[in-house]
Design a protein around this motif. Structure first.
Motif, PDB file in Angstrom:
ATOM      1  N   ARG A 229       0.810  -1.223   0.000  1.00  0.00           N
ATOM      2  CA  ARG A 229       0.000   0.000   0.000  1.00  0.00           C
ATOM      3  C   ARG A 229       0.844   1.274   0.000  1.00  0.00           C
ATOM      4  NH1 ARG A 229      -2.702  -3.900  -0.804  1.00  0.00           N
ATOM      5  NH2 ARG A 229      -4.759  -4.367   0.099  1.00  0.00           N
ATOM      6  N   GLY A 230       2.171   1.149  -0.101  1.00  0.00           N
ATOM      7  CA  GLY A 230       3.056   2.309  -0.088  1.00  0.00           C
ATOM      8  C   GLY A 230       3.811   2.435  -1.395  1.00  0.00           C
ATOM      9  N   LYS A 231       5.139   2.334  -1.339  1.00  0.00           N
ATOM     10  CA  LYS A 231       5.962   2.437  -2.551  1.00  0.00           C
ATOM     11  C   LYS A 231       5.613   1.344  -3.558  1.00  0.00           C
ATOM     12  CE  LYS A 231      10.046   4.439  -0.317  1.00  0.00           C
ATOM     13  NZ  LYS A 231      11.448   4.161   0.082  1.00  0.00           N
ATOM     14  N   TYR A 232       5.227   0.186  -3.018  1.00  0.00           N
ATOM     15  CA  TYR A 232       4.882  -0.916  -3.932  1.00  0.00           C
ATOM     16  C   TYR A 232       3.748  -0.503  -4.865  1.00  0.00           C
ATOM     17  CZ  TYR A 232       3.893  -5.639  -5.579  1.00  0.00           C
ATOM     18  OH  TYR A 232       3.710  -6.744  -6.380  1.00  0.00           O
ATOM     19  N   LEU A 233       2.743   0.146  -4.308  1.00  0.00           N
ATOM     20  CA  LEU A 233       1.593   0.584  -5.099  1.00  0.00           C
ATOM     21  C   LEU A 233       2.029   1.568  -6.175  1.00  0.00           C
ATOM     22  CD1 LEU A 233      -1.519   0.422  -5.339  1.00  0.00           C
ATOM     23  CD2 LEU A 233      -1.647   2.343  -3.750  1.00  0.00           C
ATOM     24  N   ASP A 234       2.938   2.487  -5.824  1.00  0.00           N
ATOM     25  CA  ASP A 234       3.430   3.464  -6.801  1.00  0.00           C
ATOM     26  C   ASP A 234       4.268   2.793  -7.890  1.00  0.00           C
ATOM     27  OD1 ASP A 234       2.270   5.474  -5.298  1.00  0.00           O
ATOM     28  OD2 ASP A 234       4.094   5.874  -4.147  1.00  0.00           O
ATOM     29  N   LYS A 235       5.044   1.792  -7.495  1.00  0.00           N
ATOM     30  CA  LYS A 235       6.006   1.189  -8.418  1.00  0.00           C
ATOM     31  C   LYS A 235       5.390   0.105  -9.306  1.00  0.00           C
ATOM     32  CE  LYS A 235      10.729  -0.622  -8.450  1.00  0.00           C
ATOM     33  NZ  LYS A 235      11.930  -0.914  -7.629  1.00  0.00           N
ATOM     34  N   PHE A 236       4.502  -0.703  -8.714  1.00  0.00           N
ATOM     35  CA  PHE A 236       3.986  -1.870  -9.434  1.00  0.00           C
ATOM     36  C   PHE A 236       2.484  -1.831  -9.672  1.00  0.00           C
ATOM     37  CE2 PHE A 236       7.729  -3.403  -6.994  1.00  0.00           C
ATOM     38  CZ  PHE A 236       8.551  -3.741  -8.051  1.00  0.00           C
ATOM     39  N   GLY A 237       1.800  -0.885  -9.062  1.00  0.00           N
ATOM     40  CA  GLY A 237       0.351  -0.848  -9.179  1.00  0.00           C
ATOM     41  C   GLY A 237      -0.318  -1.742  -8.146  1.00  0.00           C
ATOM     42  N   TYR A 238      -1.624  -1.730  -8.133  1.00  0.00           N
ATOM     43  CA  TYR A 238      -2.375  -2.492  -7.123  1.00  0.00           C
ATOM     44  C   TYR A 238      -2.323  -3.985  -7.397  1.00  0.00           C
ATOM     45  CZ  TYR A 238      -6.142  -4.551  -4.473  1.00  0.00           C
ATOM     46  OH  TYR A 238      -6.856  -5.364  -3.631  1.00  0.00           O
ATOM     47  N   GLU A 239      -2.045  -4.747  -6.349  1.00  0.00           N
ATOM     48  CA  GLU A 239      -2.158  -6.204  -6.366  1.00  0.00           C
ATOM     49  C   GLU A 239      -2.777  -6.638  -5.051  1.00  0.00           C
ATOM     50  OE1 GLU A 239       1.104  -8.801  -7.654  1.00  0.00           O
ATOM     51  OE2 GLU A 239       2.166  -6.990  -8.281  1.00  0.00           O
ATOM     52  N   LYS A 240      -3.430  -7.771  -5.065  1.00  0.00           N
ATOM     53  CA  LYS A 240      -3.979  -8.305  -3.826  1.00  0.00           C
ATOM     54  C   LYS A 240      -2.842  -8.610  -2.855  1.00  0.00           C
ATOM     55  CE  LYS A 240      -8.135 -10.388  -5.828  1.00  0.00           C
ATOM     56  NZ  LYS A 240      -8.882 -11.654  -6.069  1.00  0.00           N
ATOM     57  N   ARG A 241      -3.098  -8.300  -1.610  1.00  0.00           N
ATOM     58  CA  ARG A 241      -2.083  -8.498  -0.580  1.00  0.00           C
ATOM     59  C   ARG A 241      -1.594  -9.940  -0.543  1.00  0.00           C
ATOM     60  NH1 ARG A 241      -4.112  -6.685   5.156  1.00  0.00           N
ATOM     61  NH2 ARG A 241      -5.492  -8.459   4.766  1.00  0.00           N
ATOM     62  N   PHE A 242      -2.509 -10.888  -0.686  1.00  0.00           N
ATOM     63  CA  PHE A 242      -2.138 -12.296  -0.637  1.00  0.00           C
ATOM     64  C   PHE A 242      -1.186 -12.652  -1.773  1.00  0.00           C
ATOM     65  CE2 PHE A 242      -2.892 -16.678  -2.076  1.00  0.00           C
ATOM     66  CZ  PHE A 242      -2.490 -17.364  -0.944  1.00  0.00           C
ATOM     67  N   ASP A 243      -1.447 -12.144  -2.966  1.00  0.00           N
ATOM     68  CA  ASP A 243      -0.584 -12.449  -4.112  1.00  0.00           C
ATOM     69  C   ASP A 243       0.819 -11.889  -3.896  1.00  0.00           C
ATOM     70  OD1 ASP A 243      -2.749 -13.670  -5.321  1.00  0.00           O
ATOM     71  OD2 ASP A 243      -3.296 -11.915  -6.501  1.00  0.00           O
ATOM     72  N   ILE A 244       0.900 -10.689  -3.338  1.00  0.00           N
ATOM     73  CA  ILE A 244       2.212 -10.093  -3.034  1.00  0.00           C
ATOM     74  C   ILE A 244       2.933 -10.954  -2.002  1.00  0.00           C
ATOM     75  CG2 ILE A 244       3.416  -8.050  -2.176  1.00  0.00           C
ATOM     76  CD1 ILE A 244       0.937  -6.403  -2.977  1.00  0.00           C
ATOM     77  N   MET A 245       2.189 -11.384  -1.015  1.00  0.00           N
ATOM     78  CA  MET A 245       2.753 -12.176   0.082  1.00  0.00           C
ATOM     79  C   MET A 245       3.357 -13.485  -0.435  1.00  0.00           C
ATOM     80  SD  MET A 245       2.793 -12.213   3.526  1.00  0.00           S
ATOM     81  CE  MET A 245       3.303 -13.458   4.695  1.00  0.00           C
ATOM     82  N   VAL A 246       2.615 -14.203  -1.250  1.00  0.00           N
ATOM     83  CA  VAL A 246       3.080 -15.492  -1.764  1.00  0.00           C
ATOM     84  C   VAL A 246       4.300 -15.312  -2.656  1.00  0.00           C
ATOM     85  CG1 VAL A 246       2.475 -17.451  -3.237  1.00  0.00           C
ATOM     86  CG2 VAL A 246       0.852 -16.638  -1.530  1.00  0.00           C
TER      87      VAL A 246
END
Length: 619
Positions: A229-246
């Protein structure tokens, strides 16, 4: 007396450590002790020799404890099979308190005698890492030499020293430093997908492989609820938290595999992704989520809050749906200020251990977190630590046999030791998980945020606690210093708990004579807190490295300063130098937002310092 014959030097050295702890003498005039490897722990004495049969090395020391409990004045035969394969204690060394190496060794003696198989050392940034000068800077980090020293001692006792780090969140200690800013997403959460992040994680895991011989590693990954929800969102766009986690987990597991580690992790993020609430036991996890989690990682189900075995059984069954190895983590409540809650821990651990045995979860961790300051000594939870070891071998209720074992290990009466919880005990209901010890030390005399949580009889309750602890004080032996801290704290709270209520009432009634008496009490409390600070400082520096105590200095110094300010303001008002005391003009509201529906302290579990002392944003 006990005579030791025909032991190899490794075992003999370890046995010597434990015999000294148990105060058992080695003498040629004593009885021979014969050690044998077998399939279960068994101790027998036929009036001529002692035979101790053990399955694992650490069981030798459980057997020695059993010998002390029995005495050698009559024959006996004890079969002591374990119901649980592995029991590990987790020591938090990242919340200010970093336990001294010599104290870790003393703790290891207790763990060995209680039946533990492992010590998990929780270090976020409190370990030395090459070419990372800010990693653990001024935090009391363990050096490689210290880790090796601790591990060598643990190995002598048959206890595995296990690394426990963070590879996703809870790395707040280094977020302040510029060299690490590129690898953080938001708050204390690492930036997934950034190659610098994985270089950093690999460096941590490589360091663990150099310091520890264990192939187990706890990689953390809990409570990263703002992931992506921070730099990741700016850099890669929105993804589901679970998908990022895995995705992140798979990368970290590749690194673990490279260094020969078998990773385990806290499981809450998967449940939070599945239904948003870790303990929503009536909900089902989606099959897609179950299938997506890599099977090579062990899932640690942590739960410190429930006292019904059925709850733990339900949650264990949900964890077992993943098809991964399931490890359970219970808690010994030392994270709620200066004073622990063994009373609740015993009930919760009893229920959780019963569930683990029933559902064949054969690895259990007992955590000892030190959230928000780690004020409580690790030895303050000895009843919880020892009881869990006994649960591993078939104990259930806290009965006379448990108390005999506790006395054998600590040389302190169990019931006397349980007085350690007193500052939190405002009722006889063990489900009342109060943090009164911290509330009433830091509650401001004028602002009185927690004044609505008190009741008229609290000073009498605390006086009873003081009287009981005074009587028991001569019998605490090695651990007397932690009870001196508690007694000093009880004396402060007894005078201070309702003082703000009295001050406000007298002010509103314009009773100047009463206010003069309250000023005298404030001056006495000020002296009592200074004495408490001195005694607590002795406790801290006996147990821990110096780093982290500065937080205690600042906090305790803060309440001393506020008392001085309160005295000055009340005296100025009495003398007519001021016409009002603004803080005392305010009508108090419920601490938790219930307006005039006041919640009482025996049901408030708020262990954080900041919300207790002020509503100001700059504290």
């Amino acid at each position: 007396m006990i005579k030791i014959n025909n032991l190899d030097s490794h075992v003999e050295t370890a046995v010597e450590h434990i015999l000294n702890h148990l105060n058992i003498k080695v003498s040629n005039e004593g009885f021979p002790l014969i050690l044998k490897e077998g399939t279960a722990l068994n101790v027998s004495f036929d009036l001529s020799k002692i035979i101790l049969t053990y399955q694992t090395l650490n069981e030798v020391f459980v057997g020695l404890r059993l010998i002390k409990e029995q005495g050698l004045d009559k024959a006996f035969q004890i079969d002591y099979p374990k119901r649980l394969k592995e029991l590990t204690f987790m020591l938090d060394a990242s919340r200010n308190a970093v336990l001294k190496t010599e104290e870790v060794k003393h703790l290891l003696n207790i763990l060995a005698l209680s039946g533990y198989d492992g010590l998990m050392l929780y270090t976020e940034d409190t370990f030395e890492m090459e070419d990372e000068p800010y990693f653990g800077y001024l935090r009391g980090r363990y050096t490689e030499k210290e880790i090796k020293d601790i591990e060598a001692y643990a190995n002598q006792l048959g206890i595995e020293l296990i690394p426990c780090i963070q590879t996703l969140a809870h790395l707040n200690g280094i977020t302040r430093y510029q060299p690490y800013r590129d690898i953080f997403d938001t708050l204390d959460i690492l930036l997934v997908g950034e190659e610098k992040t994985y270089q950093f994680i690999e460096k941590m895991i490589q360091t663990m492989s150099q310091m520890f011989t264990s192939k187990k590693i706890n990689i953390g990954m809990d409570e990263a609820y703002m992931l992506g929800r921070g730099k990741y969102l700016d850099k890669f766009g929105y993804e589901k938290r679970f998908d990022i986690m895995v995705k992140h987990l798979k990368r970290v597991m590749e690194i673990c595999k490279k260094y020969g580690f078998e990773p385990m992790m806290w499981s809450d993020m998967f449940f939070a992704s599945g239904w948003g609430d870790y303990y929503a036991k009536d909900k089902k996890l989606p099959q897609a989520l179950l299938d997506a989690v890599p099977k090579e990682v062990g899932l640690i189900y942590w739960d410190y809050y429930h006292t019904e075995a059925s709850h733990y059984i339900n949650m264990i069954e949900k964890h077992q749906q993943f098809g991964n190895k399931v490890v359970f983590a219970g808690g010994a409540w030392k994270w709620i200020g200066f004073t622990p809650d063994n009373r609740f821990s015993l009930k919760a651990n009893q229920a959780s251990m019963k569930a683990c045995i029933e559902k064949q979860v054969d690895e259990v961790i007992i955590t000892a977190w030190g959230d928000n300051g780690a004020e409580a000594s690790v030895y303050s939870i000895l009843p919880s630590i020892i009881y869990n070891g006994l649960l591993k071998y078939g104990s259930d209720e806290v009965d006379s046999s448990v108390k005999v074992s506790f006395k054998a290990i600590t040389n302190v009466d169990f019931d006397h030791f349980m007085l350690i919880d007193s500052a939190n005990q405002l009722t006889k209901n063990y489900k009342h998980k109060s943090t009164a010890n911290k509330h009433f030390l830091y509650n401001d005399p004028l602002l009185g945020l927690l004044d609505t949580s008190t009741e008229e009889n609290y000073p009498k309750i605390y006086q009873k606690h003081i009287n009981k602890m005074k009587k028991a004080m001569p019998y605490y032996g090695r651990y007397q210093y932690i009870f001196e801290t508690q007694l000093a704290l009880l004396k402060v709270i007894q005078k201070k708990v309702n003082l703000g209520v009295y001050i406000r009432k007298s002010y509103q009634e314009k009773d100047l004579e009463a206010l003069k008496k309250h000023v005298k009490t404030l001056k006495t409390v000020h002296k009592d807190i200074k004495l408490f600070k001195t005694i607590f400082s002795n406790q801290w520096h006996q147990d821990n490295k110096a780093f982290g105590y500065e937080i205690q200095d600042l906090r305790i110094g803060g309440i001393l300063s506020r008392i001085e300010t309160s005295i000055q303001k009340i005296e100025d008002y009495i003398l007519g130098k001021t016409l009002s005391i603004e803080e005392l003009e305010v009508e108090l509201l419920d601490y938790y937002g219930g307006y005039k529906n006041f919640q009482k302290s025996h049901t408030i579990a708020e262990f954080r310092y900041k919300p207790v002392v002020s509503v100001g944003v700059t504290v």
